[in-house]
Every structure is written in structure tokens, then in C-alpha cells.
Design a protein around this motif. Structure first.
Motif, short mmCIF file in Angstrom:
data_model
loop_
_atom_site.label_atom_id
_atom_site.label_comp_id
_atom_site.label_asym_id
_atom_site.label_seq_id
_atom_site.Cartn_x
_atom_site.Cartn_y
_atom_site.Cartn_z
N HIS A 69 -14.83 -9.48 -37.26
CA HIS A 69 -14.61 -8.60 -36.01
C HIS A 69 -14.95 -9.35 -34.78
O HIS A 69 -15.78 -10.19 -34.76
CB HIS A 69 -15.02 -7.12 -36.38
N TYR A 71 -16.62 -8.18 -30.71
CA TYR A 71 -16.99 -6.97 -29.94
C TYR A 71 -16.36 -6.93 -28.57
O TYR A 71 -16.39 -7.98 -27.77
CB TYR A 71 -18.62 -6.90 -29.81
N TYR A 139 -15.60 -2.09 -31.38
CA TYR A 139 -15.21 -3.29 -32.36
C TYR A 139 -13.63 -3.30 -32.26
O TYR A 139 -13.00 -2.38 -31.96
CB TYR A 139 -15.22 -2.81 -33.90
P1 TYD Z 1 -20.37 -3.48 -39.51
O1 TYD Z 1 -21.10 -4.02 -38.52
O2 TYD Z 1 -19.09 -3.04 -39.72
O3 TYD Z 1 -20.58 -4.85 -40.61
P2 TYD Z 1 -19.41 -5.70 -41.24
O4 TYD Z 1 -18.53 -5.95 -40.13
O5 TYD Z 1 -20.35 -6.94 -41.53
O6 TYD Z 1 -18.87 -4.76 -42.38
O7 TYD Z 1 -21.58 -2.46 -40.39
C1 TYD Z 1 -21.30 -1.82 -41.49
C2 TYD Z 1 -21.60 -0.42 -41.40
O8 TYD Z 1 -22.95 -0.07 -40.88
C3 TYD Z 1 -20.80 0.22 -40.13
O9 TYD Z 1 -19.83 1.22 -40.90
C4 TYD Z 1 -21.64 1.21 -39.55
C5 TYD Z 1 -23.24 0.69 -39.96
N1 TYD Z 1 -23.78 0.24 -38.85
C6 TYD Z 1 -24.53 1.08 -38.10
O10 TYD Z 1 -24.55 2.30 -38.45
N2 TYD Z 1 -25.24 0.65 -37.19
C7 TYD Z 1 -25.30 -0.61 -36.72
O11 TYD Z 1 -26.17 -0.95 -35.87
C8 TYD Z 1 -24.44 -1.37 -37.55
C9 TYD Z 1 -24.61 -3.00 -37.29
C10 TYD Z 1 -23.76 -0.95 -38.58
#
Ligand code: TYD
Length: 155
Positions: A69, A71, A139
């Protein structure tokens, strides 16, 4: 006796470098000691943004990828506290792979880059310092949307 390394580059120089060059490895101080080494990170000396949040990624099964992803606003500083992994950064034109495998440096990731994390070793531990609170709306999760936004200069 302790041996101190790092901390020689001025913060302003680094910010200028970041604006010009985007992502980069930032070295952290390290105290080498027969009893075990010590490194640290300081907001005002090493991180080109105000830290709002820290999170960590661990217990990643072999072959799994995280991220995938971009930001809109969030900037990151990624440190491998244990083990190793690759951070793949893509600005829509070229991809760069940064292998993080030491705890005395980190990778600064500006906002607006497509980023993936892969090749996690067993017991790897990634610490991510972030410039914003978690916000699902920050995102971009669709690569084709990302490319379109880059082409239109929206990101
Ligand atoms: P995400 O950043 O989407 O990680 P990836 O892209 O590696 O899957 O995070 C996964 C989940 O964790 C997301 O659905 C929400 C939660 N999350 C939080 O609640 N707070 C945070 O600071 C982060 C990074 C993730």
C-alpha cells in the motif's frame, strides 16, 4: 570500554537530502560493548518527522508479505530490531529494494511511496515509527489507483 559511533551528520543536512533524494538509510548511534551492543533513536537527532505512533511486525510466517500500500500523508522510519527483511519501495517509476538486517540503522520512507515488506527471516522483528496516528483513510491499497494518482500528480 564502550565505543561510540554515529551521530556525525547534521539533522538539517539530512532533511535537505531527504527532500532531494526521497527514501534513505539513516544510521543510528551504536555503543559496542562486550556485554552486548546498544543503539538508540532520538526524535530530534535522527527522525525527520514528529513521531506520533510506533508499531511492530513479528511472527511473520515464511513467504508472507506485509504492506502492499501507499500512504497519502504518513511517513515512516523502519528498523529491523531482529532478523532481516526487505522493504520494496516503488515511486510509480522505479522500484528499490532495501534489505534491513541490523538494528543500528533504519529506512526513512517518505509519504506517497508504494511499499511492501517481504523475505522476513525467522524471528524477525520490524519496528515502524510513524508520523501520523493510524487512519484507514490515509491508505491507498490498489496499485492501479496509486499509479493513476501518481500520473495525475495527486500524490
Ligand atoms: P496494515 O497497515 O493494513 O498492515 P498490512 O498492510 O501489512 O496488512 O495493518 C493491518 C491491520 O492492523 C489494519 O487492518 C488495522 C490495524 N492497525 C491498527 O489498528 N493500527 C496501526 O497502527 C496499524 C499499523 C494497523
Amino acid at each position: 570500554m564502550d565505543q561510540f559511533e554515529g551521530g556525525d551528520e547534521s539533522f538539517l543536512q539530512r532533511i535537505i537530502y531527504e527532500i532531494m533524494n526521497g527514501p534513505q538509510i539513516i544510521n543510528l548511534p551504536k555503543f559496542l560493548d562486550a556485554r552486548g551492543n546498544l543503539s538508540f533513536v532520538e526524535q530530534s537527532n535522527h527522525i525527520p518527522f514528529v513521531i506520533r505512533r510506533a508499531y511492530w511486525i513479528y511472527d511473520v510466517p515464511g513467504g508472507e508479505c506485509r504492506g502492499g500500500h501507499a500512504y497519502l500523508e504518513n511517513q515512516e522510519f523502519i528498523i529491523s530490531l531482529s532478523g532481516s527483511f526487505d522493504v520494496v519501495l516503488d515511486d510509480g517509476i522505479e522500484k528499490k529494494v532495501f534489505t534491513l538486517n541490523r538494528s543500528y540503522y533504519g529506512l526513512y520512507v517518505p509519504k506517497g511511496m508504494w511499499r511492501e515488506m517481504e523475505n522476513f527471516s525467522t524471528n524477525s522483528l520490524a519496528l515502524i515509527l510513524s508520523s501520523t496516528d493510524y487512519d484507514a483513510h490515509d491508505y491507498i491499497r490498489d496499485y492501479s489507483v496509486y499509479l493513476k494518482m501518481k500520473q495525475n500528480g495527486e500524490i
